[in-house]
Design a protein around this motif. Structure first.
Motif, PDB file in Angstrom:
ATOM      1  N   GLY B 158      48.549  39.474  53.453  1.00 46.12           N
ATOM      2  CA  GLY B 158      47.399  38.676  53.436  1.00 46.12           C
ATOM      3  C   GLY B 158      46.254  39.201  53.423  1.00 46.12           C
ATOM      4  N   LEU B 159      45.918  40.337  53.982  1.00 46.76           N
ATOM      5  CA  LEU B 159      44.887  41.292  53.797  1.00 46.76           C
ATOM      6  C   LEU B 159      44.566  41.867  52.415  1.00 46.76           C
ATOM      7  CD1 LEU B 159      42.417  42.120  55.795  1.00 46.76           C
ATOM      8  CD2 LEU B 159      43.807  43.913  56.159  1.00 46.76           C
ATOM      9  N   PHE B 164      42.820  42.820  47.206  1.00 42.96           N
ATOM     10  CA  PHE B 164      43.641  42.736  46.147  1.00 42.96           C
ATOM     11  C   PHE B 164      43.351  42.125  44.557  1.00 42.96           C
ATOM     12  CE2 PHE B 164      46.661  42.323  42.320  1.00 42.96           C
ATOM     13  CZ  PHE B 164      46.869  43.044  42.279  1.00 42.96           C
ATOM     14  N   GLU B 165      42.510  40.740  45.262  1.00 45.02           N
ATOM     15  CA  GLU B 165      42.051  40.208  44.021  1.00 45.02           C
ATOM     16  C   GLU B 165      40.603  40.131  44.362  1.00 45.02           C
ATOM     17  OE1 GLU B 165      39.636  37.120  43.811  1.00 45.02           O
ATOM     18  OE2 GLU B 165      38.650  37.786  45.214  1.00 45.02           O
ATOM     19  N   ARG B 166      39.855  40.820  45.035  1.00 40.29           N
ATOM     20  CA  ARG B 166      38.688  41.769  45.119  1.00 40.29           C
ATOM     21  C   ARG B 166      38.503  42.285  44.329  1.00 40.29           C
ATOM     22  NH1 ARG B 166      34.726  41.706  44.088  1.00 40.29           N
ATOM     23  NH2 ARG B 166      32.749  42.122  45.458  1.00 40.29           N
ATOM     24  N   ILE B 167      39.264  43.859  44.259  1.00 42.86           N
ATOM     25  CA  ILE B 167      39.422  44.606  43.778  1.00 42.86           C
ATOM     26  C   ILE B 167      39.664  44.722  42.002  1.00 42.86           C
ATOM     27  CG2 ILE B 167      40.134  46.955  43.683  1.00 42.86           C
ATOM     28  CD1 ILE B 167      39.530  46.914  46.908  1.00 42.86           C
ATOM     29  N   TYR B 173      38.886  37.934  35.244  1.00 39.84           N
ATOM     30  CA  TYR B 173      38.776  36.922  34.904  1.00 39.84           C
ATOM     31  C   TYR B 173      38.760  36.349  33.980  1.00 39.84           C
ATOM     32  CZ  TYR B 173      38.123  34.819  40.093  1.00 39.84           C
ATOM     33  OH  TYR B 173      39.429  35.514  41.149  1.00 39.84           O
ATOM     34  N   GLY B 174      39.711  35.633  33.402  1.00 36.42           N
ATOM     35  CA  GLY B 174      39.711  34.991  31.943  1.00 36.42           C
ATOM     36  C   GLY B 174      40.083  36.138  30.817  1.00 36.42           C
ATOM     37  N   ALA B 175      41.037  37.116  30.713  1.00 37.49           N
ATOM     38  CA  ALA B 175      41.132  38.152  30.553  1.00 37.49           C
ATOM     39  C   ALA B 175      42.723  38.214  30.426  1.00 37.49           C
ATOM     40  CB  ALA B 175      40.536  39.245  29.982  1.00 37.49           C
ATOM     41  N   HIS B 176      43.619  37.878  30.350  1.00 37.18           N
ATOM     42  CA  HIS B 176      45.448  37.600  30.068  1.00 37.18           C
ATOM     43  C   HIS B 176      45.691  39.447  29.694  1.00 37.18           C
ATOM     44  CE1 HIS B 176      45.727  33.196  30.094  1.00 37.18           C
ATOM     45  NE2 HIS B 176      45.145  33.573  31.249  1.00 37.18           N
ATOM     46  N   VAL B 275      40.508  31.971  46.051  1.00 38.45           N
ATOM     47  CA  VAL B 275      40.815  33.603  47.021  1.00 38.45           C
ATOM     48  C   VAL B 275      40.874  33.302  48.214  1.00 38.45           C
ATOM     49  CG1 VAL B 275      39.574  34.985  48.560  1.00 38.45           C
ATOM     50  CG2 VAL B 275      38.284  34.387  46.537  1.00 38.45           C
ATOM     51  N   GLY B 276      41.413  31.945  49.135  1.00 35.88           N
ATOM     52  CA  GLY B 276      42.308  31.200  49.964  1.00 35.88           C
ATOM     53  C   GLY B 276      43.322  31.089  49.594  1.00 35.88           C
TER      54      GLY B 276
END
Lengths: 222, 374
Positions: B158-159, B164-167, B173-176, B275-276
């Motif tokens: 989870g941490l 991973f999401e942040r970095i 986002y939006g660029a597949h 993010v959650g």
């Protein structure tokens, strides 16, 4: 692309945004709502600068948005759609009573998936969802588009009630009969800019002005 | 225009039988697969159905073989069914977060497998750290240890999911295409980090003492661990479903899967919700990794990447963003693979792909695609 929109929406009044297809009316609403980025200029609302704010922050500042494509969540029930609009677990009963009286179909299908509603009922839900809590400004994009006259009358009746509450509304409308019936002010757009703004009565009473602004008599849309 | 609106009186029309059954069809596929599995096993026991027989006059005739008794391989079928359900539940646990991440923000995360592998290694490390509890002949002690391993795995993944999401995810986002490239890169980095921390070799692990055995039912040996996996997977599915259906956050997630822009325009910070969901999905992948590691009794750095093929199949056939679809898809994949591997081992390699092709030919957007999704 917008390139010179100068628009004032007086508080407590209904302002109609008119113009040909592709004139930039929807773009204007979406830009105010923060769904498209403002590159230049400023958008002021109740003493705040909206440019650079995201849509969620703009909504929380008190602006409600009814998109042209309605934005209904088809898998959710009518009640759940309304709950999302109210942004609270407990909706105000007086508002629900008012809205289900204005839009009886919503009361009938309260626990049904919104995706099963007809086009007109979806439009009612889209409008009711934003009216379920009082907003400082309503941005409403072509609510009567493609709907049967009976449904249009229901929507107009509800918008009249909203207007009588003293709500501030900026509404895009192609149906001039509806625009004339509801609007106190009008702004006409063409090619991404506002080309005229003033009182609706002035525009409605001047066929020559209509012809000059849009190249067609708006009365012809009656 | 008159103020008085003409009557717009809605009527409730009763949906036809086909209309009412349509949403139930995907749910019926699982019992249908189980029944088909039984028929397949029984038919194999009866095969060949025809046999050439020499008559007294020297001519040949064809005789229909006696069909095998209907319960000839009941035990095999029971074992395979529980095994398929257990496998399906584990795949569901791993895939549930991915389908919501897909549906909510259109993010294609090829790095999801990294959380499976890291979760498995973290969980195994906890299990190996307490050999006394693992070896104790006490179900409570064993379950407490597995629970501790699962919690540790979920906390770590989870941490890491949040980081991973942040970095890695947020800048793309939006660029597949970029998402595919950077998340695959993230997966490779994670695998190498596993080599650095846990070494290059696979780690074999024995299940805790009380989870090693099997129950005998109608002559079928059913592993205790598989039953536990079925129970846990079902509990997680019901918990996710309850959160999605009965909480405000669940309502926002379900709406966001269909039209994220509108959710934002109603005043909800969808990024925060995403993010959650990403963190929860990563934690579930970690839990799935622990379950999968204990199921296979070995963990490797590449196990996440390997299982991702099945996870993606499940997400696609279930319908992007649908947890129910993901659950049913996972059960179908697990059951199909187990039955086919028993009946025709060579065909097991392509059984899941064939299942995906069949389902997409029937419903190109998956069994339960989120309605109105843009």
């Amino acid at each position: 692309m917008l390139q010179g929109v100068d628009l004032d929406v007086p508080a407590g009044e209904v302002t109609m945004l008119l113009g040909r297809n592709g004139a930039g009316k929807t773009t204007t609403l979406r830009t105010i709502m923060g769904l498209w980025k403002l590159r230049q200029g400023r958008i002021g609302f109740a003493g705040q600068e909206l440019g650079g704010m995201g849509p969620s922050a703009i909504a929380r500042a008190g602006i409600g948005y009814v998109p042209e494509e309605m934005g209904i969540f088809g898998d959710l029930t009518v009640a759940e759609n309304m709950r999302l609009g109210a942004r609270t677990r407990r909706m105000r009963q007086d508002r629900i009573d008012w809205l289900t009286a204005a839009f009886p179909a919503l009361g009938t299908f309260w626990h049904r998936p919104a995706g099963t509603l007809s086009g007109g009922q979806k439009q009612m839900l889209s409008l009711a969802r934003v009216m379920v809590e009082p907003r400082q400004l309503y941005l409403i994009d072509e609510p009567t588009k493609g709907l049967a006259p009976a449904v249009v009358s229901v929507l107009v009746g509800a918008l009249r009630q909203l207007k009588s509450e003293g709500a501030t509304i900026l509404m895009v409308e192609q149906n001039f009969a509806v625009a004339k019936a509801l609007g106190q002010n009008a702004a006409v757009m063409d090619d991404g800019r506002t080309v005229w703004s003033g009182r609706m009565a002035e525009l409605a009473g001047d066929a020559g002005l209509q012809d000059r602004l849009m190249g067609l008599h708006l009365e012809g849309h009656r | 225009m008159s103020d008085a609106a003409p009557a717009h009186a809605p009527r409730i029309e009763r949906a036809g039988l086909s209309g009412r059954l349509r949403p139930l069809i995907p749910w019926l596929l699982v019992p249908a697969a189980i029944l088909l599995g039984y028929l397949g096993i029984w038919a194999q026991a009866s095969w060949p159905l025809l046999e050439p027989v020499l008559n007294e006059d020297g001519t040949l005739r064809t005789r229909v073989f006696d069909l095998a008794p209907f319960d000839v391989r009941l035990s095999s079928w029971l074992t395979l069914t529980v095994s398929g359900l257990a496998m399906g539940m584990m795949i569901f646990v791993m895939a549930s977060g991915l389908t919501l991440v897909f549906g909510l923000m259109d993010v294609i995360n090829f790095g999801h497998g990294a959380f499976v592998a890291i979760g498995a290694f973290t969980g195994i490390t906890v299990l190996l750290a307490f050999p006394g509890l693992a070896g104790a002949e006490s179900l409570a002690a064993n379950l407490a240890l597995v629970g501790l391993a699962a919690l540790a795995a979920m906390a770590v993944t989870g941490l890491l999911g949040g980081l991973f999401e942040r970095i890695i995810i947020r800048p793309v986002y939006g660029a597949h295409l970029k998402q595919i490239l950077v998340t695959m890169g993230g997966l490779i980095v994670a695998e190498q980090m596993i080599h650095v921390v846990w070494g290059p070799s696979e780690i074999f692990i024995a299940r805790p003492e009380m989870l090693k055995g099997a129950l005998t039912f109608h002559g079928a040996a059913i592993e205790t661990y598989r039953l536990m996996a079925v129970g846990l997977g079902l509990a997680i599915f019901l918990a996710i479903r309850a959160v999605l259906r009965h909480t405000t956050i669940g309502l926002i997630v379900r709406a966001g899967v269909q039209n994220g822009e509108m959710v934002e325009a109603l005043g909800y910070r969808l990024r925060l919700v995403f993010v959650g969901v990403f963190i929860a999905g990563s934690a579930l992948a970690g839990l799935g990794g622990v379950m999968w590691g204990l199921y296979q009794e070995v963990v490797t750095a590449t196990m996440g990447a390997e299982i991702m093929v099945l996870v993606f199949i499940v997400v696609i056939i279930g319908g992007l963003g649908s947890v129910e679809g993901c659950f049913l898809g996972a059960l179908l994949v697990g059951l199909t693979q187990n039955y086919v591997a028993f009946l025709e081992p060579k065909a097991a390699l392509v059984s899941d792909i064939a299942l995906m092709v069949l389902i997409l030919m029937w419903r190109p957007e998956g069994m339960m695609s989120a309605g109105g999704r843009r």
